[in-house]
Design a protein around this motif. Structure first.
Motif, PDB file in Angstrom:
ATOM      1  N   GLN A 140     -18.692  30.002  24.187  1.00  0.00           N
ATOM      2  CA  GLN A 140     -18.626  30.978  23.100  1.00  0.00           C
ATOM      3  C   GLN A 140     -20.190  31.109  22.318  1.00  0.00           C
ATOM      4  N   LYS A 141     -20.722  29.657  22.086  1.00  0.00           N
ATOM      5  CA  LYS A 141     -22.176  29.801  21.612  1.00  0.00           C
ATOM      6  C   LYS A 141     -23.293  30.383  22.500  1.00  0.00           C
ATOM      7  N   LEU A 142     -23.010  30.113  23.676  1.00  0.00           N
ATOM      8  CA  LEU A 142     -24.004  30.693  24.830  1.00  0.00           C
ATOM      9  C   LEU A 142     -23.796  32.140  24.923  1.00  0.00           C
ATOM     10  N   GLY A 143     -22.626  32.474  24.747  1.00  0.00           N
ATOM     11  CA  GLY A 143     -22.396  33.796  24.793  1.00  0.00           C
ATOM     12  C   GLY A 143     -23.183  34.714  23.380  1.00  0.00           C
ATOM     13  N   VAL A 144     -22.788  34.070  22.487  1.00  0.00           N
ATOM     14  CA  VAL A 144     -23.430  34.658  21.135  1.00  0.00           C
ATOM     15  C   VAL A 144     -25.077  34.744  21.600  1.00  0.00           C
ATOM     16  N   ILE A 145     -25.629  33.591  21.984  1.00  0.00           N
ATOM     17  CA  ILE A 145     -27.150  33.587  22.054  1.00  0.00           C
ATOM     18  C   ILE A 145     -27.533  34.572  22.864  1.00  0.00           C
ATOM     19  N   GLN A 146     -26.898  34.769  24.187  1.00  0.00           N
ATOM     20  CA  GLN A 146     -27.585  35.821  25.010  1.00  0.00           C
ATOM     21  C   GLN A 146     -27.433  37.224  24.455  1.00  0.00           C
ATOM     22  N   ALA A 147     -26.555  37.417  23.446  1.00  0.00           N
ATOM     23  CA  ALA A 147     -26.231  38.835  23.016  1.00  0.00           C
ATOM     24  C   ALA A 147     -27.270  39.259  22.007  1.00  0.00           C
ATOM     25  N   PHE A 148     -27.831  37.974  21.161  1.00  0.00           N
ATOM     26  CA  PHE A 148     -28.762  38.192  20.150  1.00  0.00           C
ATOM     27  C   PHE A 148     -30.149  37.786  20.485  1.00  0.00           C
ATOM     28  N   MET A 149     -30.352  37.221  21.702  1.00  0.00           N
ATOM     29  CA  MET A 149     -31.767  36.644  21.815  1.00  0.00           C
ATOM     30  C   MET A 149     -32.874  37.748  22.112  1.00  0.00           C
ATOM     31  N   HIS A 150     -32.499  38.769  22.642  1.00  0.00           N
ATOM     32  CA  HIS A 150     -33.374  39.609  22.811  1.00  0.00           C
ATOM     33  C   HIS A 150     -33.573  40.822  21.515  1.00  0.00           C
ATOM     34  N   GLU A 151     -33.036  40.477  20.782  1.00  0.00           N
ATOM     35  CA  GLU A 151     -32.875  41.274  19.260  1.00  0.00           C
ATOM     36  C   GLU A 151     -32.702  42.764  19.522  1.00  0.00           C
ATOM     37  N   PRO A 152     -31.520  43.176  20.281  1.00  0.00           N
ATOM     38  CA  PRO A 152     -31.289  44.440  20.392  1.00  0.00           C
ATOM     39  C   PRO A 152     -30.953  45.361  19.155  1.00  0.00           C
ATOM     40  N   GLU A 153     -31.076  46.813  19.521  1.00  0.00           N
ATOM     41  CA  GLU A 153     -30.814  47.753  18.685  1.00  0.00           C
ATOM     42  C   GLU A 153     -29.435  47.851  18.083  1.00  0.00           C
ATOM     43  N   LEU A 154     -28.605  47.488  19.093  1.00  0.00           N
ATOM     44  CA  LEU A 154     -26.980  47.506  19.223  1.00  0.00           C
ATOM     45  C   LEU A 154     -26.263  46.490  19.579  1.00  0.00           C
ATOM     46  N   LEU A 155     -25.577  45.638  18.841  1.00  0.00           N
ATOM     47  CA  LEU A 155     -24.657  44.891  19.432  1.00  0.00           C
ATOM     48  C   LEU A 155     -23.372  45.166  19.421  1.00  0.00           C
ATOM     49  N   ILE A 156     -22.843  44.983  20.648  1.00  0.00           N
ATOM     50  CA  ILE A 156     -21.441  45.148  20.937  1.00  0.00           C
ATOM     51  C   ILE A 156     -20.466  44.002  21.030  1.00  0.00           C
ATOM     52  N   LEU A 157     -19.915  43.699  20.283  1.00  0.00           N
ATOM     53  CA  LEU A 157     -19.122  41.952  20.328  1.00  0.00           C
ATOM     54  C   LEU A 157     -17.624  42.187  20.466  1.00  0.00           C
ATOM     55  N   ASP A 158     -17.272  41.473  21.592  1.00  0.00           N
ATOM     56  CA  ASP A 158     -15.595  41.516  21.789  1.00  0.00           C
ATOM     57  C   ASP A 158     -15.118  40.273  21.153  1.00  0.00           C
ATOM     58  N   GLU A 159     -14.623  40.329  20.099  1.00  0.00           N
ATOM     59  CA  GLU A 159     -13.930  39.030  19.466  1.00  0.00           C
ATOM     60  C   GLU A 159     -15.058  37.882  19.423  1.00  0.00           C
ATOM     61  N   PRO A 160     -16.021  38.127  18.648  1.00  0.00           N
ATOM     62  CA  PRO A 160     -17.067  37.049  18.774  1.00  0.00           C
ATOM     63  C   PRO A 160     -16.765  35.710  18.102  1.00  0.00           C
ATOM     64  N   THR A 161     -16.006  35.657  17.216  1.00  0.00           N
ATOM     65  CA  THR A 161     -15.584  34.526  16.592  1.00  0.00           C
ATOM     66  C   THR A 161     -14.630  33.324  17.364  1.00  0.00           C
ATOM     67  N   SER A 162     -13.780  34.103  18.355  1.00  0.00           N
ATOM     68  CA  SER A 162     -12.814  33.083  18.904  1.00  0.00           C
ATOM     69  C   SER A 162     -13.309  31.960  19.512  1.00  0.00           C
ATOM     70  N   GLY A 163     -12.956  31.061  19.238  1.00  0.00           N
ATOM     71  CA  GLY A 163     -13.321  29.785  19.853  1.00  0.00           C
ATOM     72  C   GLY A 163     -14.201  28.920  19.019  1.00  0.00           C
ATOM     73  N   LEU A 164     -14.852  29.516  17.975  1.00  0.00           N
ATOM     74  CA  LEU A 164     -15.758  28.928  17.208  1.00  0.00           C
ATOM     75  C   LEU A 164     -15.229  28.320  15.997  1.00  0.00           C
ATOM     76  N   ASP A 165     -15.523  26.974  15.657  1.00  0.00           N
ATOM     77  CA  ASP A 165     -14.923  26.406  14.443  1.00  0.00           C
ATOM     78  C   ASP A 165     -15.561  27.286  13.115  1.00  0.00           C
ATOM     79  N   PRO A 166     -14.984  26.800  12.005  1.00  0.00           N
ATOM     80  CA  PRO A 166     -15.282  27.552  10.699  1.00  0.00           C
ATOM     81  C   PRO A 166     -16.635  27.612  10.416  1.00  0.00           C
ATOM     82  N   LEU A 167     -17.221  26.411  10.645  1.00  0.00           N
ATOM     83  CA  LEU A 167     -18.899  26.172  10.240  1.00  0.00           C
ATOM     84  C   LEU A 167     -19.732  27.026  11.189  1.00  0.00           C
TER      85      LEU A 167
END
Ligand SMILES: Nc1ncnc2c1ncn2[C@@H]1O[C@H](COP(=O)(O)OP(=O)(O)OP(=O)(O)O)[C@@H](O)[C@H]1O
Ligand SMILES: [Mg+2]
Lengths: 310, 264
Positions: free
Chosen positions: A138-165
């Protein structure tokens, strides 16, 4: 008003005989962080996949950054960062290779931010993806979505699988992204995950928009849950007749109800009898939200929020 | 900014480099191994098939197994080469879009700034490169063992047979790739195209045994072997016929792929 970043009108999607979207309306403005909330099977992922031109609508329209997804093609997708709901990764390559591949697919954009983001999310880039836990993928998924600094982020259940921190870290990243002017559209099952960052929230159920409001608006509508214990069981009907009160129940000599607006009428009526104990608790958004979940559009009325449907 | 050119192609090659190396080594070793039988087995073959029913031998393509070209055709180009390459290649073709779509590993590629057409052509081109490499491995093994074991088949004709094998296998790989891209169903793509490959073998057998020309006309394997490339070299009509499989299947697959829903 400027053109919305995401706009759908009467969006319908059928999978064979299953109707996944039944006329969905959405309007997301530039710069918003927009929560897209609904129970399992509500049609969140279906909507998102239409926005990325993975699926083609059965009827209705969708526009992203002013263009229909199919017409916008690769040039439109270059302006979007996407995190899928179920992220599958090829087993043999390393995280670094996968990110390099995805950067190359974007003309090389974003590769320079990989190391910083990997450090921030504590992702080991040199292990094969097969060896990564769900959270690490999931971290990898987050990184690839944000890394190119797009104008629009479309995130499908982004926090699933991430611990609270890491959820916290992720929400910080969303705030920063929003601060630089990007629009963030994120889905979730629960309001709690998005309420701290979202400007507005759309609730969908069975393929339709059930409710749209700002988080502040939702809070204002949520009301309070009030319990009053009387010396003798009071007359239920008199309380039920009150305007600002719903969901009245009697449990022995204790009356429970849901209060919206001023408590004045309720208190005056209660004061006619002897009150031995009282408690009032702000309803949290999750409670309000569960009602919308369960009862759909009929569980909500414009003026007062939650209607008693129990 | 759009995708760097050949990103998708390179990715397929990266994913398959290990499998490719193993297959290339195995195919050339097996080819070499069978070729090495020729000096000792050649005459024995002639004797062995003497008593066998003529029709059956023809069906198996063994009727000329007593000549070097006949042995090479029967063992390498009529059996081992196509069977192994088709088994591997059809599975590969079905996997490159449909299989990876089903397991979700292409989702981010689909959502990236690449057109579906570009993704399709690059991945198909990568499949062809892999097939080319494997056919080259077999061809090299034949070319090297040819003088070693006294087969005396003209190297030019070995290359001609290699071209035919390449187009035959590439055609079936393309068909599996195209059906997979058109439907998103790997099982369907592999099943249908493997079925067609089996029919191709059966029809060739029937055509050779019973001399029914219709079956030869319907069997790509017959298109490939009928003109006897190992004896006569490259046959233009047969080459075009084999190439036509790809030239028809590839655009049809893309046409459907561009219009359908992905990952449903
Ligand atoms: N490929 C498919 N084929 C058939 N039906 C599907 C398919 N994908 C989704 N559906 C159906 O469409 C509806 C909406 O599904 P969707 O995945 O969009 O929901 P969701 O809101 O993302 O749910 P979740 O919270 O579980 O991810 C569901 O009833 C689901 O069963
Ligand atoms: Mg979903």
């Amino acid at each position: 008003m400027t053109t919305p970043v995401i706009r759908t009108r009467g969006l319908v999607k059928d999978y064979g005989r299953t109707r996944a979207l039944a006329g969905l309306d959405l309007e997301v403005q530039a710069g918003e962080v927009y929560g897209f909330i609904g129970p399992n099977g509500a049609g969140k992922s279906t909507t998102i996949r239409i926005l990325l031109d993975l699926l083609r609508p059965t009827a209705g329209e969708a526009e992203v950054l002013g263009q229909a997804p199919a017409a916008g093609g690769p040039a439109l997708r270059a302006r979007i960062g996407y995190l899928p709901g179920e992220l599958a990764m090829p087993a043999r390559v390393t995280a670094r290779e996968q990110l390099a591949h995805l950067a190359a697919l974007r003309g090389g954009r974003g590769s320079e931010r990989v190391d910083a983001l990997a450090e921030r999310f504590t992702l080991d880039l040199d292990r094969p993806l097969r060896a990564l836990s769900r959270g690490n993928k999931q971290k990898l998924g987050v990184i690839q979505a944000f890394m190119h600094e797009p104008e629009l982020l479309i995130l499908d259940e982004p926090t699933s699988g991430l611990d609270p921190l890491l959820q916290h870290e992720f929400l910080d990243l969303v705030r920063e992204t929003s601060a630089r002017g990007a629009t963030v559209f994120m889905s979730s099952h629960v309001l709690r995950e998005v309420e701290s960052v979202a400007d507005r929230v759309a609730v969908i159920r069975e393929g339709r928009t059930v409710d749209v409001d700002s988080v502040r608006g939702l809070r204002a509508r949520a009301g309070q849950r009030v319990s009053l214990t009387f010396a003798e069981a009071p007359d239920l009907a008199a309380f039920e007749a009150l305007d600002a009160v719903r969901d009245v129940r009697l449990e022995g000599a204790t009356l429970h109800c849901l209060l919206h607006g001023e408590p004045d009428a309720l208190l005056k009526l209660a004061a006619r009898s002897r009150v031995t104990h009282w408690a009032a608790r702000d309803l949290d958004l999750e409670d309000l939200f569960m009602d919308v979940y369960r009862y759909g559009p009929d569980g909500v009325d414009g003026a007062n929020g939650v209607r008693d449907a129990r | 900014m759009r995708a760097e050119i050949l990103t998708s192609l390179r990715r397929v090659l990266r994913d398959h480099r290990r499998g490719f190396a193993i297959w290339a080594a195995a195919l050339s070793a097996i080819t070499f191994f069978y070729m090495s039988f020729w000096p000792t087995m050649g005459q024995a073959m002639v004797d062995a098939i003497e008593g066998m029913p003529q029709g059956l031998m023809a069906a198996m393509g063994y009727d000329r197994i007593g000549t070097a070209a006949g042995y090479l055709e029967a063992v390498v180009y009529g059996l081992l080469g196509p069977v192994l390459l088709l088994v591997h290649g059809i599975a590969l073709g079905g996997r490159l879009i449909a299989g990876q779509e089903e397991d979700g590993t292409l989702e981010l590629d689909f959502a990236a700034p690449v057109s579906r057409a570009r993704l399709y052509w690059e991945r198909l081109a990568a499949a062809w490169l892999l097939v080319t490499g494997l056919v080259a491995a077999i061809t090299l093994a034949v070319l090297v063992s040819n003088p070693l074991f006294d087969l005396d088949v003209s190297p030019a004709n070995v290359v001609a047979a290699g071209v035919g094998l390449w187009l035959l296998v590439g055609g079936f790989v393309t068909a599996a790739f195209a059906v997979g891209a058109a439907t998103g169903r790997r099982g369907l793509a592999v099943g249908v195209v493997a079925g067609l490959a089996v029919i191709t073998y059966v029809f060739r057998g029937v055509a050779n045994a019973a001399g029914i020309e219709v079956y030869a006309a319907l069997s790509p394997l017959s298109w490939f072997l009928r003109p006897d490339p190992l004896a006569n070299g490259l046959d233009l009509a047969s080459t075009l016929q084999l190439a036509a499989i790809t030239l028809v299947a590839a655009p049809v697959g893309l046409w459907r792929f561009r219009r359908r829903d992905l990952m449903t």
